[in-house]
Enzyme design. Structure first.
Site, PDB file in Angstrom:
ATOM      1  N   CYS B  24       0.848  -1.175   0.000  1.00 33.18           N
ATOM      2  CA  CYS B  24       0.000   0.000   0.000  1.00 33.18           C
ATOM      3  C   CYS B  24       0.892   1.236   0.000  1.00 33.18           C
ATOM      4  CB  CYS B  24      -0.882   0.009   1.244  1.00 33.18           C
ATOM      5  SG  CYS B  24      -1.692   1.569   1.591  1.00 33.18           S
ATOM      6  N   PRO B  25       0.671   2.250  -0.806  1.00 40.14           N
ATOM      7  CA  PRO B  25      -0.509   2.484  -1.649  1.00 40.14           C
ATOM      8  C   PRO B  25      -0.356   2.014  -3.089  1.00 40.14           C
ATOM      9  CG  PRO B  25       0.804   4.463  -1.629  1.00 40.14           C
ATOM     10  CD  PRO B  25       1.578   3.422  -0.839  1.00 40.14           C
TER      11      PRO B  25
END
Lengths: 168, 89
Positions: B24-25
């Site tokens: 993430c992201p």
């Protein structure tokens, strides 16, 4: 997905805040990656994103300070060493080197991530009183900076019912 | 257009995005960039190993109004998640 749930999802989208306001008050690694991750994800999710850099966070918009992000070796109980050792000379540099080495495997560097956020439409703002405090002028700011502004501008975004403000 | 969104979930992807090994992201950011490169109504297949990608891409689809057709996961280590997302607008 049925037509009804599709419509209710759309109604739900209309109710959510679509403006993300982030405040960065520090320039240590652990205080910068979380807002940059939220900023890029917010932009990727169709949100308007403004980041307000204040106090030590403003170093990220400073041409001289942008690449010097560190991690604190004192007052950081999460590091795998006794806190008193963090006071020794070179410990901040060592902890920073170790952390950056680890991060490099998964994430872009902070300047790379700021450029990525910029390309996605995220706006960067420099806190005007902090600039005064640190003796900075607009010539000291990196070209990614969108504006220099103060508390009124910030409150104008933060009081919008369609916005959400997060301090990091 | 809405008619096509109600169609089968075994739609053939117009593009495959591999985010295996990324955290993430990256899966969400890369998905948002990739979905702009396919036509409205077409399907994007996303591969990911980030365990957060399942709730994250579900939320992202809801926030952006794109349709998550299916999520499947294999039994590997690390587990690979496969998403089929239809571009809706």
């Amino acid at each position: 997905m049925t037509l009804t749930t599709q419509q209710s999802k759309e109604a739900e989208i209309g109710k959510k805040a679509n403006h993300l306001v982030l405040v960065v008050t520090n320039d240590t690694i652990d205080k910068v990656y979380p807002p940059m991750i939220l900023a890029t994800t917010g932009a990727a999710s169709g949100m308007d994103v403004d980041i307000y850099f204040t106090f030590w966070g403003l170093k990220l918009l400073d041409k001289k300070g942008q690449t010097q992000t560190k991690i604190a070796s004192v007052g950081n109980p999460a590091l795998p060493m006794p806190n008193i050792m963090g006071m020794l000379p070179g410990m901040t540099a060592m902890a920073t080197k170790m952390m950056k080495g680890k991060i490099k495997k998964y994430w872009p560097t902070i300047p790379e991530m700021m450029q990525q956020a910029k390309d996605m439409g995220v706006r960067f703002h420099a806190c005007s009183p902090t600039m005064g405090l640190m003796g900075m002028t607009d010539k000291d700011l990196i070209p990614l900076t969108d504006s220099i502004c103060g508390a009124s501008t910030f409150l104008d975004w933060a009081t919008d019912p369609n916005s959400v403000t997060i301090f990091t | 257009m809405l008619g096509t969104s109600l169609a089968t979930t075994d739609a053939k992807p117009a593009m495959v995005l591999d985010t295996k090994g990324l955290l993430c992201p990256a899966p969400v950011v890369k998905t948002s960039q990739a979905v702009k490169q396919i036509q409205v109504g077409d399907v994007l297949q996303v591969l990911a190993t980030d365990p957060g990608s399942k709730p994250d891409l579900t939320s992202w689809s809801r926030m952006t109004g794109n349709e998550l057709l299916s999520v499947t996961e294999d039994g590997g280590s690390p587990k690979v998640y496969t998403f089929l997302i239809r571009r809706m607008k």
